[in-house]
Design an enzyme around this catalytic site. Structure first.
Site, short mmCIF file in Angstrom:
data_model
loop_
_atom_site.label_atom_id
_atom_site.label_comp_id
_atom_site.label_asym_id
_atom_site.label_seq_id
_atom_site.Cartn_x
_atom_site.Cartn_y
_atom_site.Cartn_z
N SER A 127 25.28 -0.79 -9.68
CA SER A 127 25.57 0.55 -9.14
C SER A 127 25.23 0.66 -7.66
O SER A 127 24.26 0.05 -7.17
CB SER A 127 24.74 1.58 -9.92
OG SER A 127 24.71 2.81 -9.24
N GLU A 129 23.76 3.02 -6.52
CA GLU A 129 22.42 3.61 -6.46
C GLU A 129 21.38 2.56 -6.06
O GLU A 129 20.28 2.91 -5.63
CB GLU A 129 22.04 4.21 -7.82
CG GLU A 129 22.65 5.57 -8.08
CD GLU A 129 22.10 6.67 -7.17
OE1 GLU A 129 20.89 6.88 -7.16
OE2 GLU A 129 22.90 7.29 -6.46
N TYR A 151 16.28 5.04 -12.12
CA TYR A 151 17.59 4.48 -12.49
C TYR A 151 17.98 3.37 -11.52
O TYR A 151 18.36 2.27 -11.94
CB TYR A 151 18.65 5.60 -12.47
CG TYR A 151 20.07 5.09 -12.61
CD1 TYR A 151 20.61 4.76 -13.85
CD2 TYR A 151 20.88 4.92 -11.47
CE1 TYR A 151 21.91 4.28 -13.96
CE2 TYR A 151 22.19 4.45 -11.58
CZ TYR A 151 22.69 4.13 -12.82
OH TYR A 151 23.98 3.65 -12.94
P1 NAP Z 1 27.91 7.08 -19.52
O1 NAP Z 1 29.14 7.89 -19.70
O2 NAP Z 1 26.61 7.77 -19.32
O3 NAP Z 1 27.78 6.12 -20.81
C1 NAP Z 1 26.59 5.47 -21.12
C2 NAP Z 1 26.76 4.71 -22.42
O4 NAP Z 1 25.55 3.99 -22.69
C3 NAP Z 1 27.05 5.57 -23.65
O5 NAP Z 1 28.08 4.97 -24.39
C4 NAP Z 1 25.74 5.51 -24.44
O6 NAP Z 1 25.93 5.58 -25.83
C5 NAP Z 1 25.27 4.09 -24.08
N1 NAP Z 1 23.86 3.89 -24.39
C6 NAP Z 1 22.82 4.65 -23.99
N2 NAP Z 1 21.66 4.17 -24.51
C7 NAP Z 1 22.00 3.07 -25.24
C8 NAP Z 1 21.25 2.15 -26.03
N3 NAP Z 1 19.94 2.25 -26.18
N4 NAP Z 1 21.92 1.13 -26.64
C9 NAP Z 1 23.27 1.02 -26.52
N5 NAP Z 1 24.02 1.87 -25.80
C10 NAP Z 1 23.39 2.89 -25.17
O7 NAP Z 1 28.08 6.03 -18.31
P2 NAP Z 1 29.42 5.61 -17.51
O8 NAP Z 1 29.66 6.58 -16.43
O9 NAP Z 1 30.50 5.29 -18.49
O10 NAP Z 1 28.91 4.28 -16.80
C11 NAP Z 1 29.01 3.02 -17.45
C12 NAP Z 1 28.00 2.06 -16.83
O11 NAP Z 1 28.26 1.94 -15.44
C13 NAP Z 1 26.54 2.51 -16.92
O12 NAP Z 1 25.73 1.36 -17.04
C14 NAP Z 1 26.28 3.17 -15.58
O13 NAP Z 1 24.90 3.14 -15.26
C15 NAP Z 1 27.11 2.28 -14.68
N6 NAP Z 1 27.63 2.90 -13.46
C16 NAP Z 1 28.32 4.07 -13.53
C17 NAP Z 1 28.87 4.60 -12.36
C18 NAP Z 1 29.67 5.88 -12.39
O14 NAP Z 1 29.88 6.46 -11.33
N7 NAP Z 1 30.15 6.32 -13.55
C19 NAP Z 1 28.70 3.93 -11.14
C20 NAP Z 1 28.00 2.72 -11.14
C21 NAP Z 1 27.49 2.20 -12.30
P3 NAP Z 1 25.54 6.88 -26.75
O15 NAP Z 1 26.81 7.65 -26.94
O16 NAP Z 1 25.06 6.24 -28.00
O17 NAP Z 1 24.48 7.64 -26.00
O1 F7E Z 2 24.93 13.44 -8.34
C1 F7E Z 2 23.90 16.14 -6.06
C2 F7E Z 2 22.85 15.13 -6.46
O2 F7E Z 2 24.50 13.19 -10.78
C3 F7E Z 2 25.66 13.30 -7.14
C4 F7E Z 2 25.88 8.09 -11.84
O3 F7E Z 2 27.11 7.76 -12.45
O4 F7E Z 2 26.77 7.63 -9.66
C5 F7E Z 2 26.14 8.64 -10.45
O5 F7E Z 2 24.91 9.01 -9.87
C6 F7E Z 2 24.99 14.09 -6.02
C7 F7E Z 2 23.48 13.85 -5.89
O6 F7E Z 2 25.69 11.35 -9.50
C8 F7E Z 2 23.75 18.86 -8.47
O7 F7E Z 2 21.57 15.45 -5.91
C9 F7E Z 2 23.72 18.64 -6.32
O8 F7E Z 2 23.16 13.74 -4.52
O9 F7E Z 2 26.88 13.43 -9.98
P1 F7E Z 2 25.52 12.91 -9.75
P2 F7E Z 2 24.74 10.24 -8.84
O10 F7E Z 2 23.32 10.64 -8.86
O11 F7E Z 2 25.34 9.87 -7.53
C10 F7E Z 2 26.02 6.42 -9.50
C11 F7E Z 2 26.83 5.46 -8.68
C12 F7E Z 2 25.54 5.85 -10.78
O12 F7E Z 2 25.42 4.65 -10.94
C13 F7E Z 2 25.01 6.83 -11.78
O13 F7E Z 2 24.98 6.26 -13.08
O14 F7E Z 2 25.14 15.49 -6.32
N1 F7E Z 2 23.83 17.40 -6.84
N2 F7E Z 2 23.67 19.54 -7.30
C14 F7E Z 2 23.85 17.49 -8.17
N3 F7E Z 2 23.97 16.54 -9.12
C15 F7E Z 2 23.99 16.95 -10.42
N4 F7E Z 2 24.14 16.03 -11.40
N5 F7E Z 2 23.88 18.28 -10.76
C16 F7E Z 2 23.76 19.26 -9.83
O15 F7E Z 2 23.67 20.44 -10.15
#
Ligand code: NAP
Ligand code: F7E
Length: 330
Positions: A127, A129, A151
């Site tokens: 990520s 992050e 995270y």
């Molecule tokens: P998400 O919607 O939060 O999905 C997370 C998944 O992880 C769910 O299917 C959840 O299953 C599963 N999980 C949680 N705890 C688990 C456990 N103990 N054992 C097995 N599975 C478990 O995340 P996403 O947005 O699809 O992202 C997919 C991956 O990419 C994650 O690793 C995330 O950190 C990474 N990522 C996401 C982004 C983004 O912007 N979306 C960017 C960079 C990296 P349950 O339904 O059972 O809870």
């Molecule tokens: O926050 C600000 C918050 O929670 C984005 C995950 O998929 O992308 C995601 O992480 C920004 C932050 O995503 C609210 O402070 C303001 O600056 O949508 P977010 P994230 O933290 O960038 C990365 C790449 C991952 O890997 C992660 O798994 O928005 N913000 N107000 C808020 N954020 C939330 N959630 N809620 C608010 O009310």
């Protein structure tokens, strides 16, 4: 027929990736935790070819059993606690699942292995992050990490472990350093979907305001459907490697609000947005913007959905879903 195992199948990316791989002719297995979870039924309803297998990222024997049962050609490790804000409150659990879970999955793949001629290929969901308090702009595969949340720290551990298993055991293990990607399937806790859902409800008179935290951070947002293509492309390469995946365009939360509210016919959103201290984080990632030149050149990957198109896609999906629910209630 190639076989793929996806952890995190009930999440946003798991659902898109499962559909992509089925369309490519794979036999696809999704890892589920095994207790009643309504999302498990949903993923099978929307992707009937999908098969489910039990396992938990906290439990190595269950992962070995899952890999043994599936005998996959490719493993995509998407399972995680992925909500940054939650990771501050549940840091230990985040380290356990988002961090150690990667090591367990790598171990399961190393132990089961696959045939010498056809070793299992592994994808890790790293990520942006990990860049956290960024050391350079834009961020590339060579930018040093400085995570700002439990995270982010857990993701750095998982990323470094993936590199280590590649170097130590010759595993075909690749890591996608993916910047924020969104879709109508994004969880409601993330800021983009929280905004598009709330704006749709404001438009329909179901809600009068939205409570948010820091509006000044910038993210390089893209469409999740484009990003799962990149995951698949990485595992088709002869050599495993790490790739930044991002459109290369950054926008603040304020800009996201501008576009979403404009779609609802509202030019001045200030009266509708409240600041709530609960949504500020102990440490913030202020600015993310990725340089995906390596992915463009080596994978041929390009994003297909612009920032404005993404906001529109999410807003329209939320508006339609809210309208449907309204009709059902009447
Ligand atoms: P998400 O919607 O939060 O999905 C997370 C998944 O992880 C769910 O299917 C959840 O299953 C599963 N999980 C949680 N705890 C688990 C456990 N103990 N054992 C097995 N599975 C478990 O995340 P996403 O947005 O699809 O992202 C997919 C991956 O990419 C994650 O690793 C995330 O950190 C990474 N990522 C996401 C982004 C983004 O912007 N979306 C960017 C960079 C990296 P349950 O339904 O059972 O809870
Ligand atoms: O926050 C600000 C918050 O929670 C984005 C995950 O998929 O992308 C995601 O992480 C920004 C932050 O995503 C609210 O402070 C303001 O600056 O949508 P977010 P994230 O933290 O960038 C990365 C790449 C991952 O890997 C992660 O798994 O928005 N913000 N107000 C808020 N954020 C939330 N959630 N809620 C608010 O009310």
């Amino acid at each position: 027929m190639k076989r793929a195992l996806i952890t995190g199948i009930t999440g946003q990316d798991g659902r898109y990736l499962g559909e992509l791989l089925v369309a490519k002719g794979y036999q696809v297995f999704g890892l589920i935790r095994g207790q009643a979870n309504p999302k498990e039924r949903l993923v099978v309803e929307e992707n009937p070819a999908l098969e489910l297998v039990e396992g938990d990222l906290r439990d190595l024997p269950s992962l070995i059993a899952a890999v043994e049962q599936v005998q996959p050609d490719e493993v995509y490790n998407l399972g995680a606690i992925s909500f940054v804000q939650l990771s501050f409150k549940q840091a230990e659990l985040t380290a356990e699942i988002t961090g150690l879970g990667v090591l367990r999955m790598l171990e399961a793949v190393r132990i089961v292995g696959g045939s010498d001629r056809n070793p299992i290929r592994f994808y890790q969901a790293s990520s942006s992050e990990m860049f956290g308090k960024v050391r350079e702009v834009p961020q590339t595969e060579r930018t040093p990490f400085h995570p700002r949340s439990p995270y982010g720290v857990a993701k750095v551990f998982g990323h470094d472990m993936t590199v280590n298993y590649r170097e130590a055991y010759g595993l075909h293990a690749s890591s996608g350093i993916l910047f924020n990607h969104e879709s109508p399937r994004r969880g409601l806790e993330f800021v983009t979907r929280k905004i598009t859902n709330s704006v749709a409800r404001i438009k329909l008179g179901l809600q009068d305001s939205i409570s948010l935290g820091n509006l000044d951070s910038s993210r390089d947002w893209g469409f999740a459907g484009d990003y799962v293509q990149a995951m698949w492309m990485m595992l088709q390469q002869d050599e495993p490697d790490d790739y930044v995946i991002a459109p290369g365009e950054t926008h603040t939360i304020r800009e996201f609000l501008d576009v979403a509210f404009r779609l609802a016919g509202i030019d001045d959103w200030e009266p509708y947005v409240r600041r709530d201290p609960r949504f500020y984080r102990p440490a913030e990632v202020d600015l993310l913007i990725g340089d995906a030149t390596k992915a463009h050149e080596r994978l041929g990957w390009r994003p297909t959905v612009s920032f404005e198109e993404l906001v529109q896609m999410m807003y329209e999906a939320d508006l339609e879903a809210e309208e449907r629910q309204l009709r059902q209630r009447r």
